[in-house]
Write a protein that holds these residues in place. Structure first.
Motif, PDB file in Angstrom:
ATOM      1  N   LYS A 146       0.413  -1.229  -0.284  1.00  0.00           N
ATOM      2  CA  LYS A 146      -0.670   0.569  -0.031  1.00  0.00           C
ATOM      3  C   LYS A 146       0.504   1.461  -0.066  1.00  0.00           C
ATOM      4  CE  LYS A 146      -3.593   2.472   2.883  1.00  0.00           C
ATOM      5  NZ  LYS A 146      -4.596   2.210   4.082  1.00  0.00           N
TER       6      LYS A 146
ATOM      7  N   LYS B  64       2.681   1.799  -3.473  1.00  0.00           N
ATOM      8  CA  LYS B  64       2.272   2.313  -4.627  1.00  0.00           C
ATOM      9  C   LYS B  64       1.164   3.497  -4.011  1.00  0.00           C
ATOM     10  CE  LYS B  64      -0.932  -2.366  -5.425  1.00  0.00           C
ATOM     11  NZ  LYS B  64      -1.186  -2.970  -4.994  1.00  0.00           N
ATOM     12  N   GLU B  65       1.103   3.730  -2.956  1.00  0.00           N
ATOM     13  CA  GLU B  65       1.231   5.480  -2.593  1.00  0.00           C
ATOM     14  C   GLU B  65       2.468   6.423  -2.619  1.00  0.00           C
ATOM     15  OE1 GLU B  65       0.977   7.789   1.090  1.00  0.00           O
ATOM     16  OE2 GLU B  65      -0.555   6.114   1.353  1.00  0.00           O
TER      17      GLU B  65
ATOM     18  N   LYS C  62       4.241   5.887  -5.297  1.00  0.00           N
ATOM     19  CA  LYS C  62       4.249   5.474  -6.439  1.00  0.00           C
ATOM     20  C   LYS C  62       3.549   6.854  -7.408  1.00  0.00           C
ATOM     21  CE  LYS C  62       6.308   2.708  -9.416  1.00  0.00           C
ATOM     22  NZ  LYS C  62       7.276   3.497 -10.302  1.00  0.00           N
ATOM     23  N   SER C  63       2.344   6.686  -6.234  1.00  0.00           N
ATOM     24  CA  SER C  63       1.451   7.263  -7.057  1.00  0.00           C
ATOM     25  C   SER C  63       1.518   9.064  -6.894  1.00  0.00           C
ATOM     26  CB  SER C  63      -0.379   7.158  -6.214  1.00  0.00           C
ATOM     27  OG  SER C  63       0.147   7.755  -5.505  1.00  0.00           O
ATOM     28  N   LYS C  64       2.281   9.876  -5.930  1.00  0.00           N
ATOM     29  CA  LYS C  64       2.882  11.051  -5.770  1.00  0.00           C
ATOM     30  C   LYS C  64       3.103  10.685  -6.696  1.00  0.00           C
ATOM     31  CE  LYS C  64       1.448  10.983  -0.973  1.00  0.00           C
ATOM     32  NZ  LYS C  64       2.251  11.477   0.621  1.00  0.00           N
TER      33      LYS C  64
END
Length: 126
Positions: A80, A83-84, A86-88
């Motif tokens: 989690k 992914k967080e 990477k999304s930033k």
């Protein structure tokens, strides 16, 4: 006994932004030459100090050279967190992976060149 690591760096503003916006740390205390931050939940702290500040003794004057230090942040759900971040748009220095000794982790780097290993521990595979 309680301990926090301290890094001497001229990059206080960049460091504060990185740890608060990227990792969700809070500011425990700050002034013009010192920044004390805490992890979410206040389980640990890390401090940053301007180099060559006149209030500090010679031992605490030289700036960190950018190599030879790493931090480990243990999280409950490393996938989690991966992914967080990477999304930033955070640069991942070591991709998410499983180690034979049980770690599932990935690594990023802070503005001072400090490697940050983000890990969820698990028992080694049998």
């Amino acid at each position: 006994m309680k301990m926090n690591a301290g890094i001497i760096t001229p990059k206080l503003a960049e460091t504060k932004k990185f740890y608060t916006e990227t990792l969700g740390f809070g500011v425990t205390f700050e002034n013009e030459f010192y920044l004390l931050m805490h992890t979410p939940g206040h389980a640990a702290e890390i401090s940053f100090l301007l180099p060559k500040h006149p209030s500090q003794q010679p031992l605490f004057q030289p700036a960190f050279g950018g190599q030879g230090v790493y931090l480990t942040i243990e999280v409950d759900e490393v996938d989690k967190m991966y992914k967080e971040l990477k999304s930033k748009g955070v640069t991942i220095r070591i991709e998410l992976r499983n180690e034979p000794w049980g770690d599932r982790h990935f690594a990023i780097e802070d503005p001072n060149g400090i490697g940050i290993d983000i890990v969820t521990y698990a028992p080694p595979a049998q």
